[in-house]
Design a protein around this motif. Structure first.
Motif, PDB file in Angstrom:
ATOM      1  N   UNK B  72     -17.137 -85.757  18.993  1.00 55.85           N
ATOM      2  CA  UNK B  72     -18.456 -85.983  18.394  1.00 55.85           C
ATOM      3  C   UNK B  72     -18.723 -85.131  17.167  1.00 55.85           C
ATOM      4  N   UNK B  73     -17.910 -84.100  16.964  1.00 61.78           N
ATOM      5  CA  UNK B  73     -18.180 -83.159  15.881  1.00 61.78           C
ATOM      6  C   UNK B  73     -16.971 -83.003  14.961  1.00 61.78           C
ATOM      7  N   UNK B  74     -17.274 -82.902  13.694  1.00 62.12           N
ATOM      8  CA  UNK B  74     -16.231 -82.717  12.693  1.00 62.12           C
ATOM      9  C   UNK B  74     -16.762 -81.757  11.644  1.00 62.12           C
ATOM     10  N   UNK B  75     -15.929 -80.799  11.274  1.00 58.90           N
ATOM     11  CA  UNK B  75     -16.321 -79.828  10.259  1.00 58.90           C
ATOM     12  C   UNK B  75     -15.334 -79.891   9.087  1.00 58.90           C
ATOM     13  N   UNK B  76     -15.831 -79.497   7.936  1.00 59.77           N
ATOM     14  CA  UNK B  76     -14.959 -79.313   6.774  1.00 59.77           C
ATOM     15  C   UNK B  76     -15.262 -77.935   6.205  1.00 59.77           C
ATOM     16  N   UNK B  77     -14.307 -77.023   6.382  1.00 62.16           N
ATOM     17  CA  UNK B  77     -14.473 -75.657   5.903  1.00 62.16           C
ATOM     18  C   UNK B  77     -13.971 -75.574   4.458  1.00 62.16           C
ATOM     19  N   UNK B  78     -14.778 -74.938   3.629  1.00 67.83           N
ATOM     20  CA  UNK B  78     -14.501 -74.899   2.200  1.00 67.83           C
ATOM     21  C   UNK B  78     -14.331 -73.450   1.738  1.00 67.83           C
ATOM     22  N   UNK B  79     -13.308 -73.180   0.938  1.00 66.94           N
ATOM     23  CA  UNK B  79     -13.162 -71.835   0.377  1.00 66.94           C
ATOM     24  C   UNK B  79     -12.415 -71.897  -0.933  1.00 66.94           C
ATOM     25  N   UNK B  80     -12.854 -71.037  -1.849  1.00 68.34           N
ATOM     26  CA  UNK B  80     -12.291 -70.950  -3.208  1.00 68.34           C
ATOM     27  C   UNK B  80     -12.137 -72.316  -3.848  1.00 68.34           C
ATOM     28  N   UNK B  81     -13.248 -73.076  -3.843  1.00 71.30           N
ATOM     29  CA  UNK B  81     -13.227 -74.406  -4.444  1.00 71.30           C
ATOM     30  C   UNK B  81     -13.262 -74.326  -5.963  1.00 71.30           C
ATOM     31  N   UNK B  82     -12.949 -75.450  -6.584  1.00 67.88           N
ATOM     32  CA  UNK B  82     -12.949 -75.586  -8.030  1.00 67.88           C
ATOM     33  C   UNK B  82     -14.101 -76.507  -8.451  1.00 67.88           C
ATOM     34  N   UNK B  83     -14.564 -76.381  -9.688  1.00 64.09           N
ATOM     35  CA  UNK B  83     -15.650 -77.271 -10.139  1.00 64.09           C
ATOM     36  C   UNK B  83     -15.317 -78.752  -9.968  1.00 64.09           C
ATOM     37  N   UNK B  84     -14.060 -79.128 -10.095  1.00 59.44           N
ATOM     38  CA  UNK B  84     -13.696 -80.544  -9.934  1.00 59.44           C
ATOM     39  C   UNK B  84     -13.808 -81.029  -8.488  1.00 59.44           C
ATOM     40  N   UNK B  85     -14.053 -80.107  -7.566  1.00 66.36           N
ATOM     41  CA  UNK B  85     -14.285 -80.501  -6.174  1.00 66.36           C
ATOM     42  C   UNK B  85     -15.724 -80.963  -5.952  1.00 66.36           C
ATOM     43  N   UNK B  86     -16.557 -80.820  -6.948  1.00 71.20           N
ATOM     44  CA  UNK B  86     -17.940 -81.297  -6.834  1.00 71.20           C
ATOM     45  C   UNK B  86     -17.924 -82.805  -6.621  1.00 71.20           C
ATOM     46  N   UNK B  87     -18.605 -83.241  -5.563  1.00 70.54           N
ATOM     47  CA  UNK B  87     -18.592 -84.664  -5.198  1.00 70.54           C
ATOM     48  C   UNK B  87     -19.515 -84.864  -4.006  1.00 70.54           C
ATOM     49  N   UNK B  88     -19.605 -86.104  -3.575  1.00 69.75           N
ATOM     50  CA  UNK B  88     -20.288 -86.437  -2.330  1.00 69.75           C
ATOM     51  C   UNK B  88     -19.228 -86.515  -1.234  1.00 69.75           C
ATOM     52  N   UNK B  89     -19.394 -85.731  -0.187  1.00 71.53           N
ATOM     53  CA  UNK B  89     -18.435 -85.738   0.915  1.00 71.53           C
ATOM     54  C   UNK B  89     -19.044 -86.517   2.074  1.00 71.53           C
ATOM     55  N   UNK B  90     -18.339 -87.563   2.443  1.00 68.69           N
ATOM     56  CA  UNK B  90     -18.826 -88.488   3.464  1.00 68.69           C
ATOM     57  C   UNK B  90     -18.014 -88.339   4.734  1.00 68.69           C
ATOM     58  N   UNK B  91     -18.719 -88.353   5.830  1.00 72.96           N
ATOM     59  CA  UNK B  91     -18.094 -88.392   7.151  1.00 72.96           C
ATOM     60  C   UNK B  91     -18.270 -89.789   7.706  1.00 72.96           C
ATOM     61  N   UNK B  92     -17.306 -90.256   8.458  1.00 68.50           N
ATOM     62  CA  UNK B  92     -17.411 -91.561   9.099  1.00 68.50           C
ATOM     63  C   UNK B  92     -16.799 -91.479  10.487  1.00 68.50           C
ATOM     64  N   UNK B  93     -17.172 -92.430  11.339  1.00 66.55           N
ATOM     65  CA  UNK B  93     -16.561 -92.519  12.658  1.00 66.55           C
ATOM     66  C   UNK B  93     -16.299 -93.970  12.979  1.00 66.55           C
ATOM     67  N   UNK B  94     -15.378 -94.197  13.901  1.00 70.88           N
ATOM     68  CA  UNK B  94     -15.105 -95.557  14.353  1.00 70.88           C
ATOM     69  C   UNK B  94     -14.603 -95.508  15.787  1.00 70.88           C
TER      70      UNK B  94
END
Lengths: 115, 115
Positions: B72-94
């Protein structure tokens, strides 16, 4: 091989008109073709989908036409309404190894329906 | 709360920060996905989890680290990102198995800006 090419990038239609969005693919192993609708600030939502064993599927004002030999499929929105204004994505499902599948998406079409 | 929820909805972080995105699905599904959505580009599949096991890593840089503690749970851990990583991050399930295995349900996304 895994690309799905979608056109046009943007589309403006008058209320009551027909909106047509086209997609083309190369991978003949794709076996499921959904269309997603995305409103600003929302995630994509499944609109309608088709499998390659049929040439057309209709749900209300939305119709998918599928041409297996040409490897093309299209979304038709009849009697387009301002509330249909959104970004539309086509997608194709293919195997990604073992029993896993993944969707490959087109770049999207921004539809604007003018009142 | 129904469907797929994501928090936070907006996130601004510096390149040296560490942050995490959270996704929760209330649909009883067994597969969960992370996608990246950038302007004028197709949705990019990042990771897939089936029954808590990672089954797809789409060549994602190691500065993105997923975690799936349960179905039921999903995480995305982020570290030392770059400006080009700017975006909309979508989660989905099926769901896995049954007639509707192809349908992915998306959350509203997290709008990430990396300064």
């Amino acid at each position: 091989q895994q690309q799905v090419k979608q056109s046009p990038q943007s589309l403006i239609v008058q209320k009551g008109g027909i909106s047509i969005i086209n997609c083309a693919y190369e991978n003949t192993a794709f076996d499921y073709f959904p269309w997603y609708q995305q409103f600003p600030g929302k995630g994509p939502a499944l609109l309608i989908a088709i499998r390659p064993d049929v040439s057309e599927k209709k749900e209300g004002r939305f119709t998918i036409s599928f041409n297996k030999s040409a490897k093309q499929f299209s979304l038709h929105i009849m009697d387009s309404q301002p509330g249909d204004s959104a970004t539309y994505f086509c997608a194709a499902r293919g195997a990604s190894g073992g029993s896993n599948y993944k969707l490959t998406f087109g770049k999207g079409t921004l539809l604007t329906v003018n009142p | 709360e129904t469907g797929v929820t994501q928090t936070p909805r907006h996130l601004v972080m510096g390149m040296t920060n560490k942050k995490s995105l959270k996704c929760e699905q209330h649909l009883g599904h067994n597969a969960m996905y992370w996608y990246k959505q950038s302007a004028k580009k197709p949705l990019e599949l990042m990771f897939v989890y089936n029954f808590k096991e990672q089954t797809e890593n789409n060549s994602v840089p190691s500065r993105f680290s997923p975690e799936c503690p349960n179905s039921s749970h999903l995480f995305l851990h982020l570290h030392t990102l770059q400006p080009e990583d700017s975006a909309l991050y979508l989660c989905a399930s099926s769901p896995l198995g049954g007639e509707n295995t192809d349908t992915q349900y998306f959350g509203p996304g997290t709008r990430l800006t990396v300064l």
